[in-house]
Design a protein around this motif. Structure first.
Motif, mmCIF file in Angstrom:
data_model
loop_
_atom_site.group_PDB
_atom_site.id
_atom_site.type_symbol
_atom_site.label_atom_id
_atom_site.label_comp_id
_atom_site.label_asym_id
_atom_site.label_seq_id
_atom_site.Cartn_x
_atom_site.Cartn_y
_atom_site.Cartn_z
ATOM 1 N N ARG A 37 0.773 -1.095 -0.056
ATOM 2 C CA ARG A 37 0.160 -0.016 -0.082
ATOM 3 C C ARG A 37 0.719 1.343 0.059
ATOM 4 O O ARG A 37 0.426 2.288 -0.610
ATOM 5 C CB ARG A 37 -0.905 0.138 1.166
ATOM 6 C CG ARG A 37 -1.781 1.031 1.163
ATOM 7 C CD ARG A 37 -2.607 1.313 2.451
ATOM 8 N NE ARG A 37 -3.669 2.339 2.064
ATOM 9 C CZ ARG A 37 -4.370 2.881 3.361
ATOM 10 N NH1 ARG A 37 -4.430 1.969 4.401
ATOM 11 N NH2 ARG A 37 -5.203 3.867 3.303
ATOM 12 N N PHE A 39 4.087 1.485 -1.029
ATOM 13 C CA PHE A 39 5.152 1.410 -2.062
ATOM 14 C C PHE A 39 4.549 0.606 -3.323
ATOM 15 O O PHE A 39 4.885 -0.516 -3.793
ATOM 16 C CB PHE A 39 6.155 0.775 -1.692
ATOM 17 C CG PHE A 39 6.917 1.596 -0.580
ATOM 18 C CD1 PHE A 39 7.817 2.581 -1.043
ATOM 19 C CD2 PHE A 39 6.883 1.498 0.911
ATOM 20 C CE1 PHE A 39 8.532 3.435 -0.162
ATOM 21 C CE2 PHE A 39 7.449 2.241 1.780
ATOM 22 C CZ PHE A 39 8.325 3.303 1.422
ATOM 23 N N PRO A 40 3.258 1.007 -3.827
ATOM 24 C CA PRO A 40 2.597 0.191 -4.948
ATOM 25 C C PRO A 40 3.627 -0.041 -6.082
ATOM 26 O O PRO A 40 3.397 -0.836 -6.838
ATOM 27 C CB PRO A 40 1.312 1.086 -5.299
ATOM 28 C CG PRO A 40 1.558 2.492 -4.634
ATOM 29 C CD PRO A 40 2.650 2.411 -3.483
ATOM 30 N N GLU A 41 4.493 1.066 -6.362
ATOM 31 C CA GLU A 41 5.254 0.869 -7.537
ATOM 32 C C GLU A 41 6.228 -0.118 -7.238
ATOM 33 O O GLU A 41 6.736 -0.574 -8.387
ATOM 34 C CB GLU A 41 6.191 2.198 -7.521
ATOM 35 C CG GLU A 41 7.047 2.469 -6.317
ATOM 36 C CD GLU A 41 6.704 3.246 -5.209
ATOM 37 O OE1 GLU A 41 7.572 3.733 -4.425
ATOM 38 O OE2 GLU A 41 5.243 3.329 -4.916
ATOM 39 N N LEU A 42 6.486 -0.900 -6.089
ATOM 40 C CA LEU A 42 7.112 -2.314 -6.173
ATOM 41 C C LEU A 42 6.613 -3.288 -6.705
ATOM 42 O O LEU A 42 6.935 -4.300 -6.891
ATOM 43 C CB LEU A 42 7.758 -2.180 -4.604
ATOM 44 C CG LEU A 42 8.616 -1.477 -3.949
ATOM 45 C CD1 LEU A 42 8.768 -1.834 -2.654
ATOM 46 C CD2 LEU A 42 9.931 -1.244 -4.888
ATOM 47 N N GLY A 43 5.288 -3.375 -6.759
ATOM 48 C CA GLY A 43 4.379 -4.573 -7.123
ATOM 49 C C GLY A 43 4.539 -5.445 -5.806
ATOM 50 O O GLY A 43 5.460 -5.609 -5.205
ATOM 51 N N GLY A 46 8.036 -7.235 -6.217
ATOM 52 C CA GLY A 46 9.013 -6.344 -5.484
ATOM 53 C C GLY A 46 9.133 -6.332 -4.216
ATOM 54 O O GLY A 46 10.123 -6.471 -3.429
ATOM 55 N N ARG A 62 12.303 7.832 2.462
ATOM 56 C CA ARG A 62 10.952 8.376 2.561
ATOM 57 C C ARG A 62 10.430 8.724 3.885
ATOM 58 O O ARG A 62 9.614 9.573 4.124
ATOM 59 C CB ARG A 62 9.928 7.039 2.219
ATOM 60 C CG ARG A 62 10.039 6.677 0.626
ATOM 61 C CD ARG A 62 8.983 7.585 -0.361
ATOM 62 N NE ARG A 62 7.653 7.243 -0.082
ATOM 63 C CZ ARG A 62 7.057 6.547 -0.655
ATOM 64 N NH1 ARG A 62 7.563 5.695 -1.644
ATOM 65 N NH2 ARG A 62 5.797 6.479 -0.169
#
Length: 73
Positions: A37, A39-43, A46, A62
């Motif tokens: 949630r 770090f959604p860019e990690l998938g 990830g 961060r």
């Protein structure tokens, strides 16, 4: 407290390298306390493949630096 000491405490409290996805946790899939949630860019992959060093870099960039933690007594 310096970053290394602080992040070690956080990682320990957050369960270390266990990958968790508890239905009552709004963060969803989480490892090292790093959640999908936040770090959604990690998938999902990830998060699952995140190393401790990678998690520490995310905490530093961060949370620690933006909060000026080094300047706190």
């Amino acid at each position: 407290m310096n970053f290394k000491a602080a992040v070690a405490i956080v990682i320990d409290i957050e369960g270390g390298d266990k990958v968790v996805n508890h239905p009552d946790d709004p963060g969803g899939l989480t490892k090292w306390g790093i959640s999908l949630r936040a770090f959604p860019e990690l998938g999902e992959e990830g998060i699952r493949n995140l190393s401790r060093e990678g998690a520490e870099r995310l905490y530093l960039a961060r949370y620690w630096i933006p909060a000026f933690c080094e300047e706190m007594p």
